[in-house]
Design a protein around this motif. Structure first.
Motif, mmCIF file in Angstrom:
data_model
loop_
_atom_site.group_PDB
_atom_site.id
_atom_site.type_symbol
_atom_site.label_atom_id
_atom_site.label_comp_id
_atom_site.label_asym_id
_atom_site.label_seq_id
_atom_site.Cartn_x
_atom_site.Cartn_y
_atom_site.Cartn_z
ATOM 1 N N GLY A 1 -3.587 10.670 0.543
ATOM 2 C CA GLY A 1 -4.102 11.986 0.929
ATOM 3 C C GLY A 1 -5.595 12.052 0.716
ATOM 4 N N THR A 2 -6.094 13.204 0.267
ATOM 5 C CA THR A 2 -7.533 13.367 0.019
ATOM 6 C C THR A 2 -7.772 13.861 -1.402
ATOM 7 O OG1 THR A 2 -7.557 15.647 0.851
ATOM 8 C CG2 THR A 2 -8.052 13.854 2.432
ATOM 9 N N LEU A 3 -8.940 13.495 -1.919
ATOM 10 C CA LEU A 3 -9.358 13.903 -3.258
ATOM 11 C C LEU A 3 -10.790 14.393 -3.156
ATOM 12 C CD1 LEU A 3 -8.407 13.855 -6.285
ATOM 13 C CD2 LEU A 3 -9.690 11.701 -6.474
ATOM 14 N N THR A 4 -11.027 15.639 -3.534
ATOM 15 C CA THR A 4 -12.377 16.206 -3.480
ATOM 16 C C THR A 4 -12.915 16.363 -4.896
ATOM 17 O OG1 THR A 4 -11.881 17.384 -1.435
ATOM 18 C CG2 THR A 4 -13.793 18.135 -2.692
ATOM 19 N N LEU A 5 -14.114 15.823 -5.125
ATOM 20 C CA LEU A 5 -14.725 15.806 -6.459
ATOM 21 C C LEU A 5 -16.082 16.495 -6.408
ATOM 22 C CD1 LEU A 5 -13.967 12.041 -7.184
ATOM 23 C CD2 LEU A 5 -12.641 14.013 -8.000
ATOM 24 N N GLN A 6 -16.382 17.243 -7.454
ATOM 25 C CA GLN A 6 -17.657 17.962 -7.514
ATOM 26 C C GLN A 6 -18.150 18.021 -8.953
ATOM 27 O OE1 GLN A 6 -17.480 22.063 -6.234
ATOM 28 N NE2 GLN A 6 -19.654 22.144 -5.732
ATOM 29 N N VAL A 7 -19.449 17.851 -9.127
ATOM 30 C CA VAL A 7 -20.069 17.987 -10.453
ATOM 31 C C VAL A 7 -20.908 19.259 -10.453
ATOM 32 C CG1 VAL A 7 -21.705 17.012 -12.086
ATOM 33 C CG2 VAL A 7 -20.082 15.522 -10.910
ATOM 34 N N GLY A 8 -20.558 20.194 -11.311
ATOM 35 C CA GLY A 8 -21.290 21.448 -11.377
ATOM 36 C C GLY A 8 -21.314 22.139 -10.029
ATOM 37 N N SER A 9 -22.505 22.567 -9.615
ATOM 38 C CA SER A 9 -22.669 23.221 -8.312
ATOM 39 C C SER A 9 -23.199 22.256 -7.265
ATOM 40 C CB SER A 9 -23.620 24.412 -8.447
ATOM 41 O OG SER A 9 -24.887 23.976 -8.948
ATOM 42 N N THR B 1 -23.094 18.865 -4.534
ATOM 43 C CA THR B 1 -22.371 18.633 -3.291
ATOM 44 C C THR B 1 -21.018 17.982 -3.580
ATOM 45 O OG1 THR B 1 -24.450 18.324 -2.112
ATOM 46 C CG2 THR B 1 -22.459 17.496 -1.040
ATOM 47 N N ALA B 2 -19.984 18.529 -2.961
ATOM 48 C CA ALA B 2 -18.636 17.980 -3.141
ATOM 49 C C ALA B 2 -18.477 16.706 -2.319
ATOM 50 C CB ALA B 2 -17.600 19.011 -2.730
ATOM 51 N N THR B 3 -17.736 15.757 -2.858
ATOM 52 C CA THR B 3 -17.456 14.488 -2.180
ATOM 53 C C THR B 3 -15.963 14.343 -1.975
ATOM 54 O OG1 THR B 3 -19.379 13.448 -3.225
ATOM 55 C CG2 THR B 3 -17.708 11.985 -2.298
ATOM 56 N N THR B 4 -15.564 14.059 -0.752
ATOM 57 C CA THR B 4 -14.146 13.900 -0.445
ATOM 58 C C THR B 4 -13.829 12.441 -0.163
ATOM 59 O OG1 THR B 4 -13.975 16.141 0.452
ATOM 60 C CG2 THR B 4 -12.269 14.564 1.107
ATOM 61 N N VAL B 5 -12.777 11.947 -0.817
ATOM 62 C CA VAL B 5 -12.333 10.559 -0.653
ATOM 63 C C VAL B 5 -10.944 10.570 -0.017
ATOM 64 C CG1 VAL B 5 -11.714 8.423 -1.853
ATOM 65 C CG2 VAL B 5 -13.675 9.775 -2.633
ATOM 66 N N THR B 6 -10.765 9.751 1.010
ATOM 67 C CA THR B 6 -9.465 9.627 1.670
ATOM 68 C C THR B 6 -8.740 8.396 1.127
ATOM 69 O OG1 THR B 6 -10.277 10.681 3.686
ATOM 70 C CG2 THR B 6 -8.285 9.331 3.875
ATOM 71 N N VAL B 7 -7.491 8.591 0.735
ATOM 72 C CA VAL B 7 -6.666 7.493 0.213
ATOM 73 C C VAL B 7 -5.554 7.218 1.220
ATOM 74 C CG1 VAL B 7 -5.176 6.696 -1.657
ATOM 75 C CG2 VAL B 7 -7.186 8.120 -2.164
ATOM 76 N N ASP B 8 -5.461 5.980 1.679
ATOM 77 C CA ASP B 8 -4.401 5.575 2.605
ATOM 78 C C ASP B 8 -3.915 4.185 2.202
ATOM 79 O OD1 ASP B 8 -6.389 3.823 3.503
ATOM 80 O OD2 ASP B 8 -6.953 5.109 5.183
ATOM 81 N N SER B 9 -3.253 3.491 3.113
ATOM 82 C CA SER B 9 -2.657 2.200 2.783
ATOM 83 C C SER B 9 -3.679 1.140 2.407
ATOM 84 C CB SER B 9 -1.806 1.698 3.959
ATOM 85 O OG SER B 9 -2.625 1.550 5.120
ATOM 86 N N ARG B 10 -4.934 1.374 2.716
ATOM 87 C CA ARG B 10 -5.966 0.385 2.412
ATOM 88 C C ARG B 10 -6.487 0.485 0.982
ATOM 89 N NH1 ARG B 10 -9.857 1.965 7.267
ATOM 90 N NH2 ARG B 10 -9.167 3.987 6.431
ATOM 91 N N ASN B 11 -6.322 1.632 0.348
ATOM 92 C CA ASN B 11 -6.894 1.823 -0.989
ATOM 93 C C ASN B 11 -5.990 2.615 -1.914
ATOM 94 O OD1 ASN B 11 -7.209 4.231 0.389
ATOM 95 N ND2 ASN B 11 -9.255 4.666 -0.398
#
Length: 667
Positions: A133-141, A143-153
């Motif tokens: 699926g997807t994982l969205t990470l943010q530090v404080g205020s 910019t948020a970073t979204t990582v996609t997880v599929d069969s490759r990772n």
């Protein structure tokens, strides 16, 4: 055989009929003109040599100017260096700038700034499969970073690698905590320290056959600010910083906190950097003597070889030499006899006109008192003194003239003002217990949101203390400070520490209950004003411009160009300022006279040399053209003569042949 001209075959051999070496004759006839050309070329070589010598001298003077300016500057120069030392360098290190004030400051490190760390639950293997699926990470205020997880990772290690590849403010790793059969955890670490930089995880990893994972399941380390306390007891001041570098807690000093121990008092001592001052004076002496050595070498006459230096007898060099030494031989008025001339501080001229430097005597004199550094600065640099409280000399430049008997009058027609933002409505008590936010824009920086701790607050003063602390501790405001209070009309006002038109404050939004409690509607703004005034020199007004509390003489002013004074007056007023040129400042004026790129004497000298070489080239070209024309004319004339002689010889041959035939017939 001489070649005098060119025929249709390429060459014309002259002298065949007459036997005369016409080329030699032509060279002889042109010898006077050629000698004149040769003399011009010798003159050009001499001019170029002198020009190169002056250029070398100019380079040495530029170096001297640089070393002189370090001593002459009235601000940020060799006498303004500061050092900061800590009583415990393992806990706190310190670096002082020129604005630091000498003294000893006591402080304690309550806590260090730390970066947030969170981790997942344990897995049996770093390559264990996880949900996709997807994982969205943010530090404080940030910019948020979204990582996609599929069969490759879709493994623990694959997710860590993908987070690092995505960039952002987080770093991911797989750690082995050594516990049981599931020791492998995903560890997320913020790249930023500070309480405002907590890690937020939005987890949408829910598909596939892998194991479920929550990257933020456990808080390994909370995000915290550094806290440093100055003083002790009820009056102690505690400041916070999002990083372990704390700036301007002590004016002009940057602290790097390394260990926290709230019970341990650490002393930070700020002193004048005398070693840097001594080195600057030594560098100046070395550069000055290099100039004198070069001039001596280039103005000497060697009797044994009867050769003279390129600058021997040059009036400009003689004048320069005299002006350099005269500038340094002066006694500076207004200083004590222990520091009003070079000889009192370990510098003197030797018999060759070079400077000698007794660094031990200089250092000893420099350390005699707390005011010695300031006295030495006045000996060397441009300095000033005001006769009125609230107006102070700040700096001047090499274009600022020293006062000649009569001080400069400073007229403050309008004092500088801070930005004062006043609430639109009277304040009310904030009774809510939840944290609130206030959107503030300060001194043209980007608008930020500050968090105010939840109440209830017993009074408006208590709320304002919390608001002031939240604004002043915001890292992104870079030390731009405010005070929050209730004015005489019973309304909240926020006042910038900064003065002038660059000082501004605006309330751009926030929690509605907080805005109501403070009496703000979210649209209030305020801007400060710059000081205004002028200088008067011997009855003549010279223009000035204001920036904050600094009044500066306008460019082009006859006397006060570059002069800056600070005014802390709260109403119009005036003062008299006396400006004194120290020895290095005087020398700097001499060097500027010679080295100014537009009107300097060396620019004029170089222009003369350039014109001389250009004129010589023109004369050589003119003489060469005359020689070439005369040569062509003579070649033509000699060629005609050879042709005529050759024709005559042909006629002679014919006549001889006819005579011989006639004689043969008669016999």
């Amino acid at each position: 055989m001489a070649i005098s001209s060119v025929n249709s075959n390429g060459l014309n051999f002259s002298g065949l009929a007459t036997g005369i070496d016409t080329a030699k004759i032509i060279d002889g006839l042109n010898s006077i003109s050629q000698q004149r050309i040769d003399r011009f070329k010798v003159q050009k070589t001499e001019v170029i040599s002198k020009q190169a010598t002056f250029a070398t001298l100019q380079g040495k003077l530029y170096d001297l100017q640089s070393k002189t300016n370090a001593l002459a500057r009235s601000g940020g120069g060799a006498f303004d260096g500061r050092t900061a030392t800590s009583s415990d360098s393992t806990a706190v290190s310190a670096v002082a700038g020129t604005a630091a004030v000498a003294g000893t400051y006591s402080l304690s490190v309550v806590s260090l700034a730390k970066a947030a760390q969170v981790s997942s639950a344990g897995f049996s293997d770093p390559n264990a499969q996880i949900k996709e699926g997807t994982l969205t990470l943010q530090v404080g205020s940030g910019t948020a970073t979204t990582v996609t997880v599929d069969s490759r990772n879709n493994t623990l290690q694959g997710l860590a690698d993908s987070i690092n590849t995505a960039g952002g403010d987080l770093r991911a790793s797989v750690v082995n905590d050594g516990t049981g059969g599931t020791p492998y955890r995903l560890l997320l670490t913020s790249a930023k320290t500070g309480a405002a930089n907590a890690i937020t995880v939005t987890n949408n990893l829910s598909t596939g056959t892998g194991a479920a994972i929550d990257p933020g399941a456990t808080v390994v380390q909370a995000a915290t600010d550094a806290q440093v306390k100055v003083g002790s007891g009820a009056g102690a001041i505690t400041v916070t910083s999002a990083t372990n570098q704390v700036n301007n807690l002590i004016t002009g000093v940057s602290l790097n906190v390394l260990q926290a121990d709230a019970t341990k008092t650490i002393s930070v001592t700020v002193k004048a950097d005398t070693s840097a001052t001594v080195q600057a004076v030594q560098d100046f002496v070395t550069s000055y003597n290099a100039v004198r050595d070069f001039i001596t070498e280039q103005t000497k006459f060697d009797a044994d070889s009867s050769t003279a230096g390129a600058l021997l007898g040059n009036g400009d060099v003689s004048a320069l030499t005299n002006e350099l030494s005269s500038a340094l031989a002066a006694t500076i008025p207004g200083l004590s006899t222990s520091s009003n001339r070079l000889s009192t501080v370990g510098l003197a001229f030797d018999d060759d006109g070079k400077l000698t430097f007794d660094s031990d005597k200089f250092t000893s004199a420099l350390n005699t008192s707390d005011t010695a550094q300031a006295d030495f600065k006045r000996l060397f640099s441009l300095s000033g003194k005001s006769d009125a409280t609230g107006v102070d000399f700040l700096v001047g430049t090499n274009k600022t003239k020293a006062t000649a008997g009569t001080p400069y009058q400073v007229n403050i027609t309008a004092p500088a003002k801070r930005a004062v933002l006043i609430g639109s409505n009277p304040p009310v008590i904030l009774s809510g217990s939840a944290p609130t936010t206030l959107q503030v824009k300060l001194n043209s920086l980007a608008s930020i949101g500050v968090t105010i701790p939840g109440g209830p607050y017993a009074s408006t003063d208590d709320l304002l203390a919390a608001v002031q602390k939240a604004i002043n501790s915001a890292p992104s405001l870079n030390g731009n400070l405010v005070t929050a209070s209730v004015n005489g009309d019973g309304k909240v006002q926020i006042t910038t520490q900064k003065y002038g038109s660059a000082a501004n404050v605006a309330i751009t939004g926030g929690s509605s209950d907080l805005l109501t409690a403070l009496g703000f509607n979210g649209t209030e703004t305020a801007t400060g004003t710059d000081v205004a005034g002028n200088f008067v020199v011997n009855g003549v007004t010279e223009a000035a411009t204001g920036s904050g509390q600094i009044l500066s003489g306008s460019p082009g002013n006859a006397n006060t160009d570059g002069l800056q004074v600070t005014s802390t007056l709260s109403a119009p007023g005036s003062a008299n300022v006396t400006v004194t040129q120290g020895l290095a400042s005087r020398l700097g004026a001499v060097l500027n006279k010679y080295l100014d790129p537009v009107n300097g004497r060396f620019k004029q000298i170089n222009d003369v040399f350039t014109k001389q070489t250009s004129d010589i080239d023109a004369n050589v070209a003119k003489q060469q053209a005359l020689v070439d024309a005369k040569t062509a004319q003579l070649q033509s004339q000699f060629a005609a003569m050879e042709t005529a002689v050759n024709n005559l010889k042909g006629i002679q041959t014919q006549l001889s042949s006819l005579t011989a035939s006639a004689s043969s017939s008669s016999s």
